[in-house]
Enzyme design. Sequence first.
Site, mmCIF file in Angstrom:
data_model
loop_
_atom_site.group_PDB
_atom_site.id
_atom_site.type_symbol
_atom_site.label_atom_id
_atom_site.label_comp_id
_atom_site.label_asym_id
_atom_site.label_seq_id
_atom_site.Cartn_x
_atom_site.Cartn_y
_atom_site.Cartn_z
ATOM 1 N N LEU A 61 0.858 -1.172 0.000
ATOM 2 C CA LEU A 61 0.000 0.000 0.000
ATOM 3 C C LEU A 61 0.898 1.226 0.000
ATOM 4 C CD1 LEU A 61 -2.650 -0.920 2.759
ATOM 5 C CD2 LEU A 61 -2.886 -1.151 0.273
ATOM 6 N N ASP A 62 0.474 2.287 -0.685
ATOM 7 C CA ASP A 62 1.244 3.527 -0.677
ATOM 8 C C ASP A 62 1.390 4.052 0.753
ATOM 9 O OD1 ASP A 62 1.194 3.378 -3.444
ATOM 10 O OD2 ASP A 62 -0.417 4.853 -3.672
ATOM 11 N N VAL A 63 2.421 4.862 0.969
ATOM 12 C CA VAL A 63 2.626 5.479 2.281
ATOM 13 C C VAL A 63 1.379 6.247 2.712
ATOM 14 C CG1 VAL A 63 3.955 7.248 3.521
ATOM 15 C CG2 VAL A 63 5.133 5.595 2.056
#
Length: 229
Positions: A61-63
Amino acid sequence: VPGLRVIYADDDIVVVDKPVGVAAHPSPGWTGPTVIGALAAIGHRISTSGAAERQGVVHRLDVGTTGVMVVAKSEQAYTALKRAFKYRDVEKRYHAAVQGHLDPLRGTIDAPIDRHPTHDYRWAVVSGGKPSITHYDTLEAFPAASLVDVRLETGRTHQIRVHFSTLRHPCVGDLTYGADPTLSARLRLDRQWLHARELSFLHPRTGEEVRFVSDYPDDLERALRILRD
């Protein structure tokens, strides 16, 4: 890591609710917290399969994206889950608040994605990119935005953000991909309104289907309340 919650754990997998500001694994230039580091710190033994900095990581998952994420603890689980993600045997559902109203309210975005030709940190719909398919369904419409349920058929980097931005309905708060900064400020959002809501797959050891759901974090709930007012 404050806010990181273990939803489920056994000898093969650990499922976490990832907070904003946390990367899936270490990477060049990232000095903040990671899911892998947090799990190691609380005593979870992670699979040693995969690249050294990504051991046990079968998806990311993206930051700036919150929600449910699974990490492999055993070698068997790593192999099985990598295969499941590759062959699209995992159901990944996200909720996103996107600007405006989608037409049609339910549909499929089928547009190839690859690195942006001029911006290193961005991705884009480009001819000859990797096949990328996003299914969506509008759950609720507000005056300035819509809450949509998103099911990913493929899992490209920034796929949801890129696809909705291409339709000129970027995720609310996603300044990287063209969101309205005035609306973002009104909602007090400093990241994209995008949440990994649900993850279901066959357990790598038992073969039984398992399903995990993550509630919206406080910043996304607050933004929804403001959108509804």
